[in-house]
Design an enzyme around this catalytic site. Structure first.
Site, mmCIF file in Angstrom:
data_model
loop_
_atom_site.group_PDB
_atom_site.id
_atom_site.type_symbol
_atom_site.label_atom_id
_atom_site.label_comp_id
_atom_site.label_asym_id
_atom_site.label_seq_id
_atom_site.Cartn_x
_atom_site.Cartn_y
_atom_site.Cartn_z
ATOM 1 N N GLY A 106 -71.813 -12.485 -33.463
ATOM 2 C CA GLY A 106 -70.634 -13.321 -33.204
ATOM 3 C C GLY A 106 -69.565 -12.486 -32.511
ATOM 4 N NE ARG A 162 -74.814 -15.594 -34.618
ATOM 5 C CZ ARG A 162 -73.877 -14.827 -35.155
ATOM 6 N NH1 ARG A 162 -74.140 -13.574 -35.471
ATOM 7 N NH2 ARG A 162 -72.658 -15.307 -35.389
ATOM 8 C CG ASP A 214 -73.928 -7.017 -41.818
ATOM 9 O OD1 ASP A 214 -73.907 -7.971 -41.011
ATOM 10 O OD2 ASP A 214 -73.982 -7.176 -43.049
ATOM 11 C CB THR A 257 -67.725 -8.807 -37.376
ATOM 12 O OG1 THR A 257 -67.656 -10.005 -38.174
ATOM 13 C CG2 THR A 257 -67.571 -7.628 -38.317
ATOM 14 C CG ASP A 301 -67.529 -12.419 -40.649
ATOM 15 O OD1 ASP A 301 -66.758 -13.329 -40.313
ATOM 16 O OD2 ASP A 301 -68.755 -12.441 -40.428
ATOM 17 C CG ASP A 330 -69.024 -8.715 -42.913
ATOM 18 O OD1 ASP A 330 -68.717 -8.079 -41.881
ATOM 19 O OD2 ASP A 330 -69.923 -9.564 -42.936
ATOM 20 N NE ARG A 383 -72.568 -13.729 -40.718
ATOM 21 C CZ ARG A 383 -73.290 -14.472 -39.892
ATOM 22 N NH1 ARG A 383 -74.286 -15.195 -40.356
ATOM 23 N NH2 ARG A 383 -73.026 -14.507 -38.612
HETATM 24 O O1 F6P Z 1 -69.866 -13.282 -38.149
HETATM 25 C C1 F6P Z 1 -68.863 -13.980 -37.498
HETATM 26 C C2 F6P Z 1 -68.963 -15.449 -37.772
HETATM 27 O O2 F6P Z 1 -67.927 -16.114 -37.075
HETATM 28 C C3 F6P Z 1 -68.959 -15.849 -39.245
HETATM 29 O O3 F6P Z 1 -67.670 -15.841 -39.788
HETATM 30 C C4 F6P Z 1 -69.592 -17.211 -39.183
HETATM 31 O O4 F6P Z 1 -70.208 -17.536 -40.404
HETATM 32 C C5 F6P Z 1 -70.615 -17.057 -38.094
HETATM 33 O O5 F6P Z 1 -70.194 -15.958 -37.291
HETATM 34 C C6 F6P Z 1 -70.803 -18.275 -37.212
HETATM 35 O O6 F6P Z 1 -71.831 -18.001 -36.327
HETATM 36 P P1 F6P Z 1 -72.167 -18.879 -35.055
HETATM 37 O O7 F6P Z 1 -71.099 -18.655 -34.038
HETATM 38 O O8 F6P Z 1 -73.487 -18.377 -34.611
HETATM 39 O O9 F6P Z 1 -72.169 -20.305 -35.506
#
Ligand code: F6P
Length: 319
Positions: A11, A72, A103, A125, A127, A129, A171
């Site tokens: 992300g 991803r 991560d 990120t 997050d 985390d 997340r």
């Molecule tokens: O890891 C960053 C993040 O924005 C999280 O907070 C969220 O759960 C996820 O990515 C959403 O992913 P995507 O953009 O693939 O829907």
């Protein structure tokens, strides 16, 4: 001449561009050739790699998103897929790679490191985390975006005397919810790191209402439940007018804050410094305002922890 590559993965987060800029400029400053990999690990596999010059990273420090694009790439778990990626780097004489991401991206970097490419991770990120750093690039910007949204929601919550449930990203981590809840004066903060008793939340709202309080903000981290689920749970215990607000991907966009730009610049440059000093298989971070490095093994050793003191304070201040 030494050649390194840089990619952004997972992300996106505000400040990734500033980190890419720092890697490219620090590299060139040190006499290194820097290559950009477009679309993260997917681009590494598809050979979407281009040499970057100083001008290629001009005018991006202030921009959200990532100029290198992100993706991803679940297939990267396959050794055959990684073999292709390694070949694409090696045929250009590139032996080192900076991976800017979360991560999941670090796991790919750890594998590549074991398989012959020297890698260093930079925590990008929203997050917050990742072990081995107090802050990740993008957290501060996302936090401020949420605070801005919560302030606006509070205006209408007050006018209509309603309870608002605001769902935020993160997340499996509750940092965004906790920090935004404290900064936005939320009455309730629900985070995955702590058990959430909705009956107790309903009782607290009721007690507040008896005291004359007519509106309330609940911040729920997506790792706990959705805002809609939270509203449904609440309705089992209390009859109030609620509205839900899911902030979604707006939390990931926008101009990076000054803090994120500085953090990204420091960490991006430090990653290059480590690779030039032959340090590999590590992630860079900032702890107590000092640049630190942590081996990928140690980053993955423990699960992310919340700041317990801040969580306790959030409860004390929202009575
Ligand atoms: O890891 C960053 C993040 O924005 C999280 O907070 C969220 O759960 C996820 O990515 C959403 O992913 P995507 O953009 O693939 O829907």
């Amino acid at each position: 001449m030494k050649k390194i590559a840089v990619l952004t993965s997972g992300g996106d987060s505000p400040g990734m561009n500033a980190a890419v800029r720092a890697v490219v400029r620090k590299g060139i400053y040190e006499g290194v050739e820097v290559h950009g990999v477009y679309q993260g690990y997917q681009g590494l596999v598809n050979d979407n790699i281009k040499k970057l010059e100083l001008g290629d990273v001009g005018d991006i420090i202030q921009r959200g998103g990532t100029k290198l694009y992100s993706a991803r790439c679940p297939e990267f778990i396959e050794p055959e897929v990684r073999k292709k990626a390694i070949e694409n780097l090696q045929k250009r004489g590139i032996d080192s790679l900076v991976v800017i991401g979360g991560d999941g991206s670090y796991r790919g970097a750890q594998r590549l490191n074991e398989e012959g490419i020297k890698t260093v991770g930079v925590p990008g990120t929203i997050d917050n985390d990742i072990n081995g750093t107090d802050y990740t690039i993008g957290f501060d910007t996302a936090l401020n975006t949420i605070i801005d949204a919560v302030d606006r929601i509070r205006d209408t919550a007050t006018s209509h005397e309603r309870t608002f449930i605001v769902e935020v990203m993160g997340r499996d981590a509750g940092d965004l919810a906790l920090w935004a809840g404290v900064a936005g004066g939320a009455e309730t903060i629900l985070i995955p790191e702590s058990h959430s008793d909705i009956k107790e939340v309903a009782e607290r709202i009721e007690t507040g209402m008896k005291r004359g309080k007519k509106h309330s903000i609940i911040i729920v981290a997506e790792g706990v439940m959705t805002a809609a689920q939270c509203a449904e749970e609440l309705r089992k215990y209390i009859n109030i007018d609620t509205r839900e607000s899911v902030l979604g991907h707006m939390q990931r966009g926008g101009k990076p804050t000054g803090s994120d730009r500085v953090l990204a610049s420091r960490l991006g440059a430090y990653a290059v410094e480590l690779l030039l000093g032959d340090v590999r298989g590590h992630a860079v971070g900032i702890e107590n305002n000092r640049l630190t490095k942590t081996s990928f093994d140690r980053v993955f050793e423990e699960s992310h922890r919340i700041d317990e003191g801040l969580f306790k304070l959030s409860k004390e201040l929202s009575i």
